[in-house]
Design a protein around this motif. Sequence first.
Motif: not given
Length: 273
Positions: A19-20, A16, A13
């Motif tokens: 990355i976002a 992620a 998580a």
Amino acid sequence: MEMLAQYGPMLLALAAAGIAAGLAAGLFGIGGGAIIVPVLYFLFEGMGYGETAMHVAVSTSLATIILTSIRSVLAHDRHGAVDWQILKDWAPWIVVGALIGMGISSYLSNRGLLAIFGSLAFLLAAQLYFGRPTWRLADDMPGGPVRAALGTSVGTLSALMGIGGGTFGVSLMTLCGRPIHKAVATAAGWGVAIGLPGALAAILVGWGTEGRPPFSLGNVNLAAFALISVFTVTMVPVGAALAHRLGEANLKRWFAVLLALVAARMLWKAIGL
């Protein structure tokens, strides 16, 4: 193996989130804190650390800003876009504001920080959706007491939200007559003035606090800091390349809508619903 099974979902998580955040910074020209803070909050709350989740989310986001801000400002400087005089004149007041912000946060409850983030995120969403680079309030950046007040305010609000200087800095500079590319490049440097003192203060303020997520040093989560920093720095150029292909203006409006929804959800949590 047991540790991987226990913390694997958390680490995925966090990757992620990095990355976002990197894609958002490249796509929309704003710092990733607007994404990192909500992601970390809901992650840590879901893990059962609801009482400290928002404090750790904000503080960790400030820590991640340091590396991305340095990388960004050096990249912009290679193109001669950074106004180092503005950085020199404004940085002391922004540092003061960041320390004030972290001091205030230490007296706020989890709900208090949620309410502040949600409210300011709504304002940011409105600026992203309705703002125009042609708007002007002045022909030059202010000096004297006005600079001190505005710089301190930028640092305080940014520290309370866990975001870098680009969010408020770009708007301020463009409203004061600076070209958008110089505003983006220079405001990137404000992130260091916010993130470094803010993160150090967060470590001290949260030292010895019970009920924090694993791998935390004070209110800064080291696992989140490491993973998000790596992926954010890696994905910023990808986001910038996508922005040129997809149309930045429309993307900003879509992101503004998404941010407004996130802000509404966090305000909903703040009032206990």
